[in-house]
Design a protein around this motif. Structure first.
Motif, PDB file in Angstrom:
ATOM      1  N   VAL A  63       7.226  20.054  71.845  1.00 10.48           N
ATOM      2  CA  VAL A  63       7.024  19.723  73.094  1.00 10.48           C
ATOM      3  C   VAL A  63       8.032  19.835  73.316  1.00 10.48           C
ATOM      4  O   VAL A  63       9.183  19.150  72.957  1.00 10.48           O
ATOM      5  CB  VAL A  63       6.928  17.470  72.411  1.00 10.48           C
ATOM      6  CG1 VAL A  63       7.589  17.309  74.203  1.00 10.48           C
ATOM      7  CG2 VAL A  63       5.817  16.865  72.451  1.00 10.48           C
ATOM      8  N   ALA A  64       8.607  20.160  74.585  1.00  2.00           N
ATOM      9  CA  ALA A  64       9.833  20.726  75.109  1.00  2.00           C
ATOM     10  C   ALA A  64       9.966  19.979  76.103  1.00  2.00           C
ATOM     11  O   ALA A  64       9.743  19.352  76.451  1.00  2.00           O
ATOM     12  CB  ALA A  64       9.451  22.447  75.766  1.00  2.00           C
ATOM     13  N   THR A  91       6.286  16.869  68.231  1.00  5.36           N
ATOM     14  CA  THR A  91       5.003  17.530  68.450  1.00  5.36           C
ATOM     15  C   THR A  91       4.105  16.430  69.304  1.00  5.36           C
ATOM     16  O   THR A  91       4.606  15.185  69.076  1.00  5.36           O
ATOM     17  CB  THR A  91       4.700  17.999  67.279  1.00  5.36           C
ATOM     18  OG1 THR A  91       5.078  16.810  66.405  1.00  5.36           O
ATOM     19  CG2 THR A  91       5.858  19.419  66.856  1.00  5.36           C
ATOM     20  N   ASP A  92       3.408  16.828  69.976  1.00  2.00           N
ATOM     21  CA  ASP A  92       2.293  15.419  70.103  1.00  2.00           C
ATOM     22  C   ASP A  92       1.130  16.012  69.817  1.00  2.00           C
ATOM     23  O   ASP A  92       1.267  15.942  68.338  1.00  2.00           O
ATOM     24  CB  ASP A  92       1.592  15.954  71.273  1.00  2.00           C
ATOM     25  CG  ASP A  92       1.382  17.701  71.051  1.00  2.00           C
ATOM     26  OD1 ASP A  92       0.785  18.012  69.919  1.00  2.00           O
ATOM     27  OD2 ASP A  92       0.745  18.482  72.044  1.00  2.00           O
ATOM     28  N   GLY A  93       0.179  14.343  69.457  1.00  2.00           N
ATOM     29  CA  GLY A  93      -0.850  14.535  67.949  1.00  2.00           C
ATOM     30  C   GLY A  93      -1.700  15.877  67.510  1.00  2.00           C
ATOM     31  O   GLY A  93      -2.122  15.751  66.342  1.00  2.00           O
ATOM     32  N   GLY A  94      -1.040  16.499  67.763  1.00  2.00           N
ATOM     33  CA  GLY A  94      -2.356  17.736  67.534  1.00  2.00           C
ATOM     34  C   GLY A  94      -1.301  19.072  67.199  1.00  2.00           C
ATOM     35  O   GLY A  94      -1.225  19.903  66.956  1.00  2.00           O
ATOM     36  N   THR A 152       9.990  25.166  71.179  1.00  3.18           N
ATOM     37  CA  THR A 152       9.521  25.008  70.393  1.00  3.18           C
ATOM     38  C   THR A 152       9.747  23.521  69.551  1.00  3.18           C
ATOM     39  O   THR A 152       9.290  23.499  68.925  1.00  3.18           O
ATOM     40  CB  THR A 152      10.864  26.385  68.678  1.00  3.18           C
ATOM     41  OG1 THR A 152      11.994  25.356  68.690  1.00  3.18           O
ATOM     42  CG2 THR A 152       9.934  27.578  68.977  1.00  3.18           C
ATOM     43  N   GLY A 153      10.800  22.659  70.558  1.00  2.55           N
ATOM     44  CA  GLY A 153      10.381  21.469  70.226  1.00  2.55           C
ATOM     45  C   GLY A 153      11.213  21.411  68.935  1.00  2.55           C
ATOM     46  O   GLY A 153      11.653  20.002  68.497  1.00  2.55           O
TER      47      GLY A 153
END
Length: 263
Positions: A42-43, A35-38, A65-66
């Motif tokens: 991240v695909a 995932t990113d910071g939020g 869905t990362g």
């Protein structure tokens, strides 16, 4: 349809020779979410998992869905897990340890690209892992266990559901209260049980069947319900040997007494 005598004999022999095949757990897995910071997934991030002692690696890409899930990995480690994605700094997690038949969950948070790669050292290293009905020991934990006999049974007794008969002639192992002859032992997936029933311990020899220094992972399961485990009534003992490398090392041990003990 008529079945001749020869055909019937061949059919009977074929049926008699069919034996159930059970794939004992000799590998591990790493899964997680990028995932990113939020907290957004991240695909299509590139995930590379490298087994540091051997250099073998597995590469995957995260889904929409990362998530990623890498199975069939060597048991043990350490592993280095590197995650790369456009517009984000690369992040690497080092020192990841796995156990045979188990899955490590590793969630990675990527930062916006600044040109600085990030390296994280895993801090969840476990030398010995005990969960419900299962105990896993790696090479570090095995080296720290005292064993005068240098016997595999001294490792198995670390499992809370395993008991050892103190009789030195038998040293039978009971897992989950079952008969010692109902256990299944494998080395790198190959069954090595006592087919003739000559030893009380359920092993093919009265002593340890493999050097403790050669074991990389040991996994004990009490009455496993996994479909991958079978041909047992008590417990499953899976032994994974160390992989070869270009580094030479050895060990020695002995038993001695001082003058006070001798007197």
């Amino acid at each position: 349809m008529r079945l001749t005598a020869i055909g019937a004999s061949v059919l009977a022999l074929t049926v008699a020779c069919v034996q159930p095949a059970f794939a004992q757990e000799t590998t591990s897995a790493v899964r997680g979410r990028v995932t990113d910071g939020g907290g957004r997934p991240v695909a299509n991030a590139s995930v590379t998992i490298v087994h540091m002692p051997s250099g073998t690696q597995v590469s995957q890409s995260t889904d929409t869905t990362g998530n990623f899930n890498a199975s069939g990995l060597r048991a043990g480690g350490p592993f280095r897990v590197t995650v790369d994605a456009p517009s984000y700094d690369s992040k690497a997690v080092e020192g990841v340890q796995t156990a045979a038949g188990s899955t490590v969950t590793l969630n990675v948070v990527l930062d916006p690209q600044t040109g600085n790669d990030i390296v994280v050292t895993a801090n969840a290293k476990r030398n010995g892992l005990a969960i419900a009905g299962q105990t896993s020991l790696n090479a570090d934990a095995i080296q720290g266990i005292a064993s005068v006999n240098r016997d595999l049974r001294d490792l198995l007794r670390r499992d809370p559901l395993t008991s050892l008969d103190p009789n030195p002639r038998g040293r039978a192992i009971s897992i989950g209260g079952a008969s010692p002859r109902g256990n299944r032992f494998t080395i790198d997936g190959l069954a090595i049980g006592d087919d003739f029933g000559l030893n009380a311990g359920g092993l093919p020899s009265a002593r340890g069947i493999v050097s403790l220094d050669a074991i990389d992972q040991l996994n004990v399961k009490a009455v496993p319900i996994d479909i991958a485990e079978g041909d047992l009534q008590g417990g499953s003992v899976n032994i994974i040997l160390k992989s070869g490398s270009n580094r030479f090392h050895g060990s020695s041990f002995g038993i001695f007494g001082d003058d006070l003990a001798a007197g």
